[in-house]
Design a protein around this motif. Structure first.
Motif, short mmCIF file in Angstrom:
data_model
loop_
_atom_site.label_atom_id
_atom_site.label_comp_id
_atom_site.label_asym_id
_atom_site.label_seq_id
_atom_site.Cartn_x
_atom_site.Cartn_y
_atom_site.Cartn_z
N ASP A 291 14.06 1.27 68.43
CA ASP A 291 12.74 1.84 68.12
C ASP A 291 12.69 3.33 68.47
OD1 ASP A 291 11.85 -0.54 67.09
OD2 ASP A 291 10.79 -1.15 68.91
N ARG A 292 13.35 3.70 69.55
CA ARG A 292 13.40 5.11 69.95
C ARG A 292 14.20 5.94 68.93
NH1 ARG A 292 15.39 6.13 75.92
NH2 ARG A 292 17.40 5.99 74.88
N ALA B 123 15.96 -7.14 74.57
CA ALA B 123 14.74 -6.32 74.69
C ALA B 123 15.09 -4.85 74.81
CB ALA B 123 13.91 -6.78 75.88
N HIS B 124 16.13 -4.54 75.57
CA HIS B 124 16.51 -3.13 75.73
C HIS B 124 17.08 -2.58 74.42
CE1 HIS B 124 17.16 0.43 78.08
NE2 HIS B 124 18.41 0.51 77.64
N HIS C 130 14.23 -1.65 72.25
CA HIS C 130 13.65 -0.40 72.73
C HIS C 130 14.48 0.80 72.25
CE1 HIS C 130 12.02 2.67 75.40
NE2 HIS C 130 13.25 2.88 75.86
N LEU C 131 15.82 0.70 72.36
CA LEU C 131 16.69 1.80 71.94
C LEU C 131 16.58 2.05 70.43
CD1 LEU C 131 19.95 1.05 73.99
CD2 LEU C 131 18.24 2.83 74.45
#
Length: 197
Positions: free
Chosen positions: A184-185, A177-178, A181-182
């Motif tokens: 997508d950022r 999940a992290h 997130h990274l």
């Protein structure tokens, strides 16, 4: 006429393979500090003079070992989409850096110490430039497919730096999940970057 030192599979290739295999064994058994020219020579059966002539120091042997390991374990993915490429690369990087010796290249950059010679600095710069070029090639493939344009520094800043920093600081690892997130950022940085004239 082909230079014997450059011939694939020749004596030079066998010497490199023996030296790097010995260095890998020493690192696995006792850590980076165990990689010395005498120890590698004894383990590999390659004369110390040959190792000094080719590598110059144990630190360069260590950098060569890390480069070979990266080429094997963290090759640039080509999944067909930039997002999947970045997720695959991030997953591999997170797994690789958590393995024994995974932080060796980072330590060589952050804590150069007595092993930091001009030859080591040159080799380290070559390794990092090669990796940057490989990342940029992956990103350029995405642009050719019509995907957002990114620079290799976007991947370093947004994906690799958090992965490495968590490992260095011994903060919880990076879960799926992290990583999402990274990634997508990182992809979002392309959307807000000003268009160059």
């Amino acid at each position: 006429m082909i230079d014997k030192q450059q011939r694939p599979g020749g004596r030079s290739a066998r010497t490199r393979e023996a030296v790097l295999a010995a260095a890998a064994q020493l690192m696995h058994e006792s850590g980076e500090e165990a990689i010395t020219i005498p120890a590698v020579a004894e383990r590999s059966g390659v004369h110390p003079t040959t190792i000094y002539r080719r590598w110059g120091s144990a630190a360069v042997v260590l950098l060569d070992l890390q480069t070979a390991r990266l080429s094997r374990s963290a090759a640039m993915p080509d999944t067909g989409t930039l997002r999947a490429d970045l997720l695959a690369y991030g997953t591999t990087a997170a797994t690789d850096i958590a393995a024994p010796g995974g932080l060796a290249l980072v330590r060589a950059a952050l804590e150069p110490g007595a092993r930091d010679t001009p030859a080591v600095r040159t080799r380290r710069a070559e390794v990092l430039a090669q990796r940057a070029a490989e990342i940029q090639e992956m990103l350029d493939r995405a642009v050719e497919r019509g995907e957002p344009a990114l620079d290799y520094r976007d991947v370093i800043d947004g994906l690799l730096a958090p992965i490495y920093l968590r490992q260095i600081l011994q903060v919880d690892g990076i879960d799926d999940a992290h990583l999402v997130h990274l990634v997508d950022r990182v992809l979002a940085t392309a959307a807000v970057r000003p268009v160059e004239p």
